[in-house]
Design a protein around this motif. Sequence first.
Motif, PDB file in Angstrom:
ATOM      1  N   VAL A  52       0.807  -1.231   0.000  1.00 17.24           N
ATOM      2  CA  VAL A  52       0.000   0.000   0.000  1.00 17.24           C
ATOM      3  C   VAL A  52       0.829   1.266   0.000  1.00 17.24           C
ATOM      4  CG1 VAL A  52      -1.821  -1.205   1.223  1.00 17.24           C
ATOM      5  CG2 VAL A  52      -0.262   0.213   2.489  1.00 17.24           C
ATOM      6  N   LEU A 125      -2.196  -7.085  -6.388  1.00 18.53           N
ATOM      7  CA  LEU A 125      -3.135  -6.767  -7.456  1.00 18.53           C
ATOM      8  C   LEU A 125      -4.468  -6.287  -6.910  1.00 18.53           C
ATOM      9  CD1 LEU A 125      -2.527  -9.553 -10.116  1.00 18.53           C
ATOM     10  CD2 LEU A 125      -2.455  -7.094 -10.497  1.00 18.53           C
ATOM     11  N   ARG A 126      -4.802  -6.782  -5.720  1.00 18.50           N
ATOM     12  CA  ARG A 126      -6.113  -6.397  -5.173  1.00 18.50           C
ATOM     13  C   ARG A 126      -6.074  -5.032  -4.504  1.00 18.50           C
ATOM     14  NH1 ARG A 126      -6.134 -11.533  -3.099  1.00 18.50           N
ATOM     15  NH2 ARG A 126      -5.839 -10.682  -1.006  1.00 18.50           N
ATOM     16  N   ILE A 127      -4.990  -4.678  -3.840  1.00 18.68           N
ATOM     17  CA  ILE A 127      -5.049  -3.480  -3.002  1.00 18.68           C
ATOM     18  C   ILE A 127      -4.030  -2.379  -3.296  1.00 18.68           C
ATOM     19  CG2 ILE A 127      -5.994  -4.785  -1.071  1.00 18.68           C
ATOM     20  CD1 ILE A 127      -3.266  -4.644   0.253  1.00 18.68           C
ATOM     21  N   ALA A 128      -3.094  -2.600  -4.218  1.00 21.20           N
ATOM     22  CA  ALA A 128      -2.006  -1.637  -4.307  1.00 21.20           C
ATOM     23  C   ALA A 128      -2.317  -0.454  -5.214  1.00 21.20           C
ATOM     24  CB  ALA A 128      -0.747  -2.333  -4.815  1.00 21.20           C
ATOM     25  N   PRO A 129      -1.958   0.761  -4.801  1.00 23.23           N
ATOM     26  CA  PRO A 129      -2.042   1.905  -5.701  1.00 23.23           C
ATOM     27  C   PRO A 129      -1.214   1.704  -6.960  1.00 23.23           C
ATOM     28  CG  PRO A 129      -1.638   2.623  -3.453  1.00 23.23           C
ATOM     29  CD  PRO A 129      -1.542   1.128  -3.450  1.00 23.23           C
ATOM     30  N   TYR A 130      -0.169   0.911  -6.851  1.00 20.62           N
ATOM     31  CA  TYR A 130       0.671   0.643  -8.005  1.00 20.62           C
ATOM     32  C   TYR A 130       0.260  -0.632  -8.746  1.00 20.62           C
ATOM     33  CZ  TYR A 130       4.450   4.100  -7.654  1.00 20.62           C
ATOM     34  OH  TYR A 130       5.209   5.253  -7.689  1.00 20.62           O
ATOM     35  N   ALA A 131      -0.956  -1.092  -8.534  1.00 21.57           N
ATOM     36  CA  ALA A 131      -1.384  -2.370  -9.116  1.00 21.57           C
ATOM     37  C   ALA A 131      -1.127  -2.446 -10.617  1.00 21.57           C
ATOM     38  CB  ALA A 131      -2.864  -2.599  -8.835  1.00 21.57           C
ATOM     39  N   HIS A 144      -7.410  -7.739 -10.881  1.00 21.58           N
ATOM     40  CA  HIS A 144      -7.461  -6.508 -10.083  1.00 21.58           C
ATOM     41  C   HIS A 144      -8.875  -5.954 -10.032  1.00 21.58           C
ATOM     42  CE1 HIS A 144      -6.592  -2.343  -8.941  1.00 21.58           C
ATOM     43  NE2 HIS A 144      -7.257  -1.978 -10.004  1.00 21.58           N
TER      44      HIS A 144
END
Lengths: 529, 305
Positions: A52, A125-131, A144
């Motif tokens: 995150v 993939l589910r939670i990252a701003p950088y997904a 995602h």
Amino acid sequence: MWLRDRLKLILLLGLLAAPGAALIPILAGSAPERADFTFVNQCEVTSLDPAVSTAIPEGRIIMALFEGLTTLHPSTLEPQPGAAQSWEVSGDGLSYTFHLRPGLRWSDGSPLTAGDFLYSWKRFLRIAPYAYLLWHVEGGKAYHEGDLPPDGRLGLKAPDDRTFVVRLESPCPYFLNLVSFYVLYPVSRKCVEAHETGEWTKPENLVCNGPFRVRERRLKDRIRLERNPFYWDSGNVAVETIDALAVDSPVTALNLYLTGAVDWINVVPPIAIPALRDRSDFSATLNLGTNFLRFNTEREPLNDPAVRRAIHLAVDRRELVEGVLKGGQAPASSFVPPGIPGYEPPSTGSFDPPRARELMAAAGYPEGRGFPEFDLLYSTGETGRDICEVIAIQLRRHLNIRVHPASQERKVYYLSQETLDYDIALCSWLGDYLDPSTFLDVFTSGSGNNRTGWGNARYDELVRLSAAEMSPGRRADLLRGAEEILLDEAPIGVLYFRTTTNMIDPAWDGYGNNILDVHPLKHLKRSEP
Amino acid sequence: MTRFLIRRAFWFCITIWAVITVSFILTRSVKGGPFDEGRELPPEIENTLRAKYNLDAPLLEQYADYLGGVVCRFDLGPSLKLRDYTVNEIIAETLPRSAALGLLALFFALSIGLTAGILAAVRRGSVLDGVIMTLAALGIALPNFMLAMLLVIVFVFAWPLFPAAGWGSLGHLILPAFALGAAFSANIARLARSGMLEVLGEEYIRTARAKGLKESRVVLVHALRSALIPVVSFLGPAAAGILTGSLVIERIFAIPGMGDFFVNAALNRDHTLTMGIVIVYGILVYAVNFSVDVIYTIIDPRIKL
């Protein structure tokens, strides 16, 4: 009566004594011993969770606590074996097979397996701003968005404990650089699932796999790291304890450095640079970042590329860099900064007032007559204000047009650009990894980072083709072609390439200067006397 | 006495409710949100975050949720920016540090201010009086951050007695507390001086002297009681001023207190943390003013609760 008389005195004495009494328990046991190495980390980190986090201060700590499949060499920035000791890339560039080192452990002693990487990347993939970094992975985007069909495949597999296989939808020549980026570092599934959100990162709970672990964390004061004995290369980590201080003010950080209280600061207040520049412990290194003017191409007459080019050519970038900034910055001639191996950026025109005036006249505003007055937006701060004031003077002098420096507080400044509610804005963009795409992706039509209203079909096509091109030479050509379009149509006016200023006590070695300004703490050691 | 306390408790609830409501409205009215950044957040991620923090619900519902949480569970919510901490945790860790700084500043303000004021009054018209009053004027005029910088130049670099910044020992607190308390000690000096001068001219002081009492007893036992009244009534605004002044001082001296968090919370649009700290400040100011009122009645027998 006696008590009443004395009550006042007693109260007064009590008032004076209470602070003493209150202070003692608060301060008792609060002075920690000096760590082996202390540095200023700019601000309180938003989180110790790699997935995150997005910013550089978080990166410094996370790169000390965790380790990804690959890591970056401190000087050359080449991907090096990290948790993965070797890897193979398939001939078509679509399949990466990573072989983890034997015997890897988490800091709680449990084994680190490929399953942990699988879990971490799916979580990412589910939670990252950088997904979006993992859009390259087969099924990544759909996963995602939660849209992966039941029979759909996600290109991440852990066939056994030491093998991690990634299947891409299209070749990604810089995939190994991506993999070294700290946001893709693994987290322990056991640890994350055992605690509520926000709890697993507390020092007493955090389980990590990197050269250090967290001993103590005091909000806004310091994060104390200690050597992690479970790290595979722990024998080569030369520092036992490290303190990362959260000090917001660059001037205070400088005071701490000059009085010997810290060993490394990574932001030097611009105003002090001329006085410090010649010291041997001072370094100004070119950074992978560019400052530029952003034009709102939906506003007349900024929708005319000739007008935008004219404004750009009328700004004397050298004057900005030498007269205002004085921090070793270089005037920019392209959007992608120099220093990315294998890529030679094209060159845009240099400061040329006569040509600027020609273009402006041809666009219908001879000698600036009839040109509307615009606001030049910047995020509140002295440097931004100084730059904008000088640009306003230059535009007035060379083009006879008026722009008004207007500051907005950081959040409002971002919002104005997101909503295209600005005229011209002073902006910067920093690259995340060593590849031109981290810059050129920004100005594709669909990108939320574009914020100019500009789009060009050919530009988009070139960027898209480059993403699938495996041959480095042809890929560089495609990217250069795209950048040429960007510089020609000028939805942005490039100003200067950024530098990072650092001061580090010469008693320390292993700190490399590089354009990403990453300094893995693992390599620090005292210099030989 | 009981009626007084009940009245105060009632107004306390009203005041804190007003503080919560106004700060809720203000934080939600300001442009820019917690997720507006230089880099865009993927829409799915932003939606998930907004749902997690209940930022999508209608404002009235968010307000009711928040109010309910505060009143029933003393739960000030999670921090929107610091993902590893709740607001309660942040305040629990940083409030004692700010309190230590503030109390020490108040201590400096009172001890230096009272001493200077009393001396100036007793030696009225002398050189000492003039010097003290000039310093007092300077102390009030100089902004606390300027004083802080001067102190750093003198006591950290020119004559290294104190650390430049940070937290961990009494030495770390001295300069910041002094910078913070200086303006208030100047005010207290002036108030103490004028209060003392007024009292020293009273009849009963002449009587005390005529009785042959020692001058120090006359001043400290008989005169001080009345001279303190203006000083005590200043304590309320002083406490509020120390709270607000601490924001800048904490940043300059890297004191890990609540004030610095407050500034960042506002700039980051961390609504829950901002409101939480505002509530704490509200409670503190109310408590100080309440204490001042109580002390008042003890010192001045003419005042009834």
